[in-house]
Design an enzyme around this catalytic site. Structure first.
Site, short mmCIF file in Angstrom:
data_model
loop_
_atom_site.label_atom_id
_atom_site.label_comp_id
_atom_site.label_asym_id
_atom_site.label_seq_id
_atom_site.Cartn_x
_atom_site.Cartn_y
_atom_site.Cartn_z
N GLY A 101 45.50 40.92 32.79
CA GLY A 101 46.44 41.96 33.18
C GLY A 101 45.91 42.84 34.31
N HIS A 102 46.81 43.65 34.85
CA HIS A 102 46.46 44.53 35.98
C HIS A 102 45.35 45.51 35.59
CE1 HIS A 102 49.84 46.71 33.97
NE2 HIS A 102 48.99 47.72 34.09
N ASN A 103 44.48 45.77 36.56
CA ASN A 103 43.37 46.71 36.43
C ASN A 103 42.29 46.28 35.45
OD1 ASN A 103 45.91 48.56 37.12
ND2 ASN A 103 44.09 49.45 38.03
N SER A 121 44.14 47.00 32.13
CA SER A 121 43.03 47.96 32.12
C SER A 121 41.99 47.69 31.04
CB SER A 121 43.55 49.40 32.00
OG SER A 121 44.39 49.70 33.09
#
Length: 176
Positions: A101-103, A121
């Site tokens: 996932g993002h970050n 994250s």
């Protein structure tokens, strides 16, 4: 049949196999292998509900940084960050059919095995092993030298040097 965007930087001795899509601000380190069907740099799933109850997409301005000696398995997706970058450290091995996932930050020498999902994250510290089919909730930290057992659903942080397993994941022993 690959797409490589104009903002992508590729190091030396990188192998990109069939039907790979790399878009946005992506940096790929030396000696990396990206297997067929991988998508790097697409938007992650990021929505919030406005005052009218309508889902509004959160913009993704970050990129993806992939270290050296990384291998990314077939049909894996690595989302770009929202504000900061998604970071894959050196010597990380990601198996087939994984979602990052993002970050997310995956630090050096870690392994993410088939069908695993890291929510946005999530942080995976050095030398960690994520077994097949693991789900890690967004914004969690997995401590260094940890082992997450097959099919575990991780809903809280994991301290370093722990072995966790189950649904929900619980500490079962020290990781020696």
């Amino acid at each position: 049949n690959c797409f490589i965007g104009k903002d992508v930087s590729i190091g030396n001795d990188v192998v990109i196999k069939n039907n790979v899509s790399i878009e946005g601000k992506v940096i790929i380190g030396n000696n990396t292998i990206i297997h067929s069907g991988v998508v790097v740099g697409s938007d992650g799933y990021g929505y919030y509900q406005n005052e009218e109850g309508k889902n509004i997409k959160v913009p993704h301005y970050g990129g993806v940084v992939i270290g050296q000696n990384v291998e990314i398995g077939a049909n894996t997706c690595i989302d770009r960050g929202t504000l900061d970058d998604t970071i894959i450290g050196n010597n990380v091995k990601i198996d087939n059919l994984c979602h990052i996932g993002h970050n997310c930050i995956i630090k050096d020498n870690s392994s993410i095995v088939a069908l695993s999902m890291l929510g946005g994250s999530a942080i995976i510290e050095e030398n960690s092993y994520i077994a097949p089919g693991v789900m890690i909730k967004n914004q969690l930290k997995i401590g260094e030298n940890s082992l997450i057992g097959i099919g575990a659903v991780v809903i809280k942080d994991v301290e370093k040097n722990k072995v966790v397993a189950g649904v929900p994941a619980k500490v079962i022993r020290e990781n020696l």
